[in-house]
Design a protein around this motif. Sequence first.
Motif, PDB file in Angstrom:
ATOM      1  N   GLN A 182       0.832  -1.200   0.000  1.00 39.86           N
ATOM      2  CA  GLN A 182       0.000   0.000   0.000  1.00 39.86           C
ATOM      3  C   GLN A 182       0.868   1.252   0.000  1.00 39.86           C
ATOM      4  O   GLN A 182       2.056   1.207   0.344  1.00 39.86           O
ATOM      5  CB  GLN A 182      -0.918   0.019   1.226  1.00 39.86           C
ATOM      6  CG  GLN A 182      -2.008  -1.049   1.215  1.00 39.86           C
ATOM      7  CD  GLN A 182      -2.920  -0.921   2.417  1.00 39.86           C
ATOM      8  OE1 GLN A 182      -2.463  -0.664   3.523  1.00 39.86           O
ATOM      9  NE2 GLN A 182      -4.216  -1.110   2.199  1.00 39.86           N
ATOM     10  N   VAL A 183       0.258   2.354  -0.408  1.00 33.94           N
ATOM     11  CA  VAL A 183       0.897   3.666  -0.309  1.00 33.94           C
ATOM     12  C   VAL A 183       0.162   4.442   0.770  1.00 33.94           C
ATOM     13  O   VAL A 183      -1.070   4.539   0.749  1.00 33.94           O
ATOM     14  CB  VAL A 183       0.851   4.427  -1.645  1.00 33.94           C
ATOM     15  CG1 VAL A 183       1.403   5.836  -1.471  1.00 33.94           C
ATOM     16  CG2 VAL A 183       1.657   3.679  -2.703  1.00 33.94           C
ATOM     17  N   ARG A 184       0.923   4.962   1.712  1.00 41.91           N
ATOM     18  CA  ARG A 184       0.337   5.717   2.818  1.00 41.91           C
ATOM     19  C   ARG A 184       0.535   7.202   2.597  1.00 41.91           C
ATOM     20  O   ARG A 184       1.665   7.679   2.442  1.00 41.91           O
ATOM     21  CB  ARG A 184       0.967   5.282   4.136  1.00 41.91           C
ATOM     22  CG  ARG A 184       0.339   5.961   5.363  1.00 41.91           C
ATOM     23  CD  ARG A 184       0.838   5.352   6.653  1.00 41.91           C
ATOM     24  NE  ARG A 184       2.267   5.581   6.826  1.00 41.91           N
ATOM     25  CZ  ARG A 184       2.999   4.966   7.741  1.00 41.91           C
ATOM     26  NH1 ARG A 184       2.439   4.051   8.522  1.00 41.91           N
ATOM     27  NH2 ARG A 184       4.293   5.220   7.849  1.00 41.91           N
ATOM     28  N   PHE A 185      -0.569   7.945   2.551  1.00 38.13           N
ATOM     29  CA  PHE A 185      -0.557   9.401   2.432  1.00 38.13           C
ATOM     30  C   PHE A 185      -0.696   9.982   3.836  1.00 38.13           C
ATOM     31  O   PHE A 185      -1.420   9.438   4.679  1.00 38.13           O
ATOM     32  CB  PHE A 185      -1.725   9.896   1.583  1.00 38.13           C
ATOM     33  CG  PHE A 185      -1.666   9.479   0.140  1.00 38.13           C
ATOM     34  CD1 PHE A 185      -1.313  10.395  -0.846  1.00 38.13           C
ATOM     35  CD2 PHE A 185      -1.966   8.188  -0.249  1.00 38.13           C
ATOM     36  CE1 PHE A 185      -1.275  10.029  -2.182  1.00 38.13           C
ATOM     37  CE2 PHE A 185      -1.919   7.798  -1.579  1.00 38.13           C
ATOM     38  CZ  PHE A 185      -1.571   8.717  -2.556  1.00 38.13           C
ATOM     39  N   SER A 186      -0.011  11.101   4.077  1.00 50.46           N
ATOM     40  CA  SER A 186      -0.175  11.792   5.351  1.00 50.46           C
ATOM     41  C   SER A 186      -0.163  13.296   5.142  1.00 50.46           C
ATOM     42  O   SER A 186       0.568  13.809   4.289  1.00 50.46           O
ATOM     43  CB  SER A 186       0.936  11.396   6.334  1.00 50.46           C
ATOM     44  OG  SER A 186       2.192  11.783   5.848  1.00 50.46           O
ATOM     45  N   VAL A 187      -0.996  13.993   5.895  1.00 49.61           N
ATOM     46  CA  VAL A 187      -1.073  15.461   5.874  1.00 49.61           C
ATOM     47  C   VAL A 187      -0.887  15.933   7.305  1.00 49.61           C
ATOM     48  O   VAL A 187      -1.713  15.632   8.169  1.00 49.61           O
ATOM     49  CB  VAL A 187      -2.417  15.950   5.299  1.00 49.61           C
ATOM     50  CG1 VAL A 187      -2.481  17.474   5.336  1.00 49.61           C
ATOM     51  CG2 VAL A 187      -2.627  15.430   3.891  1.00 49.61           C
TER      52      VAL A 187
END
Length: 579
Positions: free
Chosen positions: A503-508
Amino acid sequence: MKIKAKLTFGVGLLFILIVALAVISGWYVNQLKRDTNNILVANYNTLLYARNMLLALEDIDKEPSAMDTFQNNLNLQLRNVTEIGEIETTNLIVKHFATLKNQPANPPLNSLIRKDITELMRLNMDAISRKSDIADETAKKAILIISFTGALCFLIAVILLVNLPSNIANPIKELTESIKEIADQNYSKRVNFVGNSEFGDLARSFNTMAEKLEEYSNSKLEKILKGKKRIETLIDNMHDPVFGIDENKIVLFANDEALNISGLSKEDFIGKAIQDIAVTNDLIRNIIKDIFLPESKINKTEQLKIYADNKESYFEKEVIDINIVPTGETETKFIGQVILLRNITPFKELDLAKTNFIGTVSHEFKTPISSIQMGVQLLENEKVGNLNADQQDLINGIKEDTQRLLKITGELLNMTQVESGTIQINLLPSAIKPIIEYAVKANKSAADSKHVSIEIEMAQNSSTIVADSEKSAWVLTNLISNALRYSYENAVIHIKTEQVNNQVRFSVSDTGQGIQPQYLKKIFERYFRIPGTKKEGTGLGLSISKEFIEAQGGEIWVESEFGVGSTFYFTLNMERKNT
């Protein structure tokens, strides 16, 4: 006789007999010792002296010292006279020895002295024989008396061993069994101990208690039956289906509504194992499908669609475990479950009507809002005419309001899709970079107005994800917009992607005020807004984001430290490459 008196008497008597046995044994042993000492001290010594004198008498002609030896042993014998006739014989030896000392060469004197010594030895041998007979008699008598006393002690000990434990243990055992019967509500049980012992007093007290319990039970039974009837009537008149099972999954009760929706009669339901009923009834099988799972995996609440009242109806299933603490115990005991099907059809119909209404209104709002935007664009066109400063401020305000209305209507339309279950997800291989660029560009104006910079950190091997790029971009846009809303001026917002397994984990991440711990689990709920916040918003953005991400097979969550900032994460699946 009291138990204490029995114990005292039995143990005391045994103790006295043991002491008596010890005293008698000691006394007879002392008697035997005295008799043997008499033989050893008196008679044996006399025989020893007589022997020595005979030996000395043989050596008188040869050894000058033999006279002295004879005299010394004779003196010892004079002090050791104990038997009758022994003194006379000893005196004859003294007389004849005195003559011998004057006439050493007189052989007849030697013969007389030998006869005297022999007589002395005979007297002591007879005494030894007599005293031995006395010692034998004493020993026989001691053996008889000690054996009798020991047998008596043994007999009493056996009697105590056989009777005393049973006299104590048997009443206790009977009393224990009676207490168990009382605990099982058999209040007619009685115990019968004859006598005035402690057990007799205990039996009378126990029987009195049992009588009072039986009287109390009989007096309360009618009230209990009335209470049971009230509860059964209440359950039967409930508008929601309810049925109960015991710890062995046997059906105990089912109201009319439960029988109605299941199509079963009471004879087919009550008293039967629920799993046996489920074999031939699809509805029951669907209802109980998870109650046989481990406790951690049971879904206590679940919505079911059931055809009832000639239409599709919605029910919310709730499984209630019945745990009690039995009287006198401390551990809880599981005794069954109640399964409640709450009819939520009217609420579902209202919710569907509300969803349709919001969808229709939101869709209808788009046309006038678009017209307002078009009119604003015409007013801003210099060919139409120039605007003064006040007019320009009004136009800017109208533009901001129309943008806000468009965002709200967009969120409402998304929400109606979520609620109606008509989310259209188009999963296609999508590049990550365009999604991030779109979200950043959409928030650039707001970021510039607050002088907030947005920093992007992408994984070097940026993989392609399988996602709905439009809805993923919407989610990322919403997270950046929230970060901007809660960031201070001149702050920095970090956007990061990284590969985690497949998976690719996005974070803001932002450095705003953060979220208080008690609200972390609620912010993804619909219409929820943190109490006390003055920021604008509908409370729908995060809820819709959660639905969009989970519909794509991903996950969304937040980590926050109050006063420091927050980081929102979501994951999307990577594209699998054929090898």
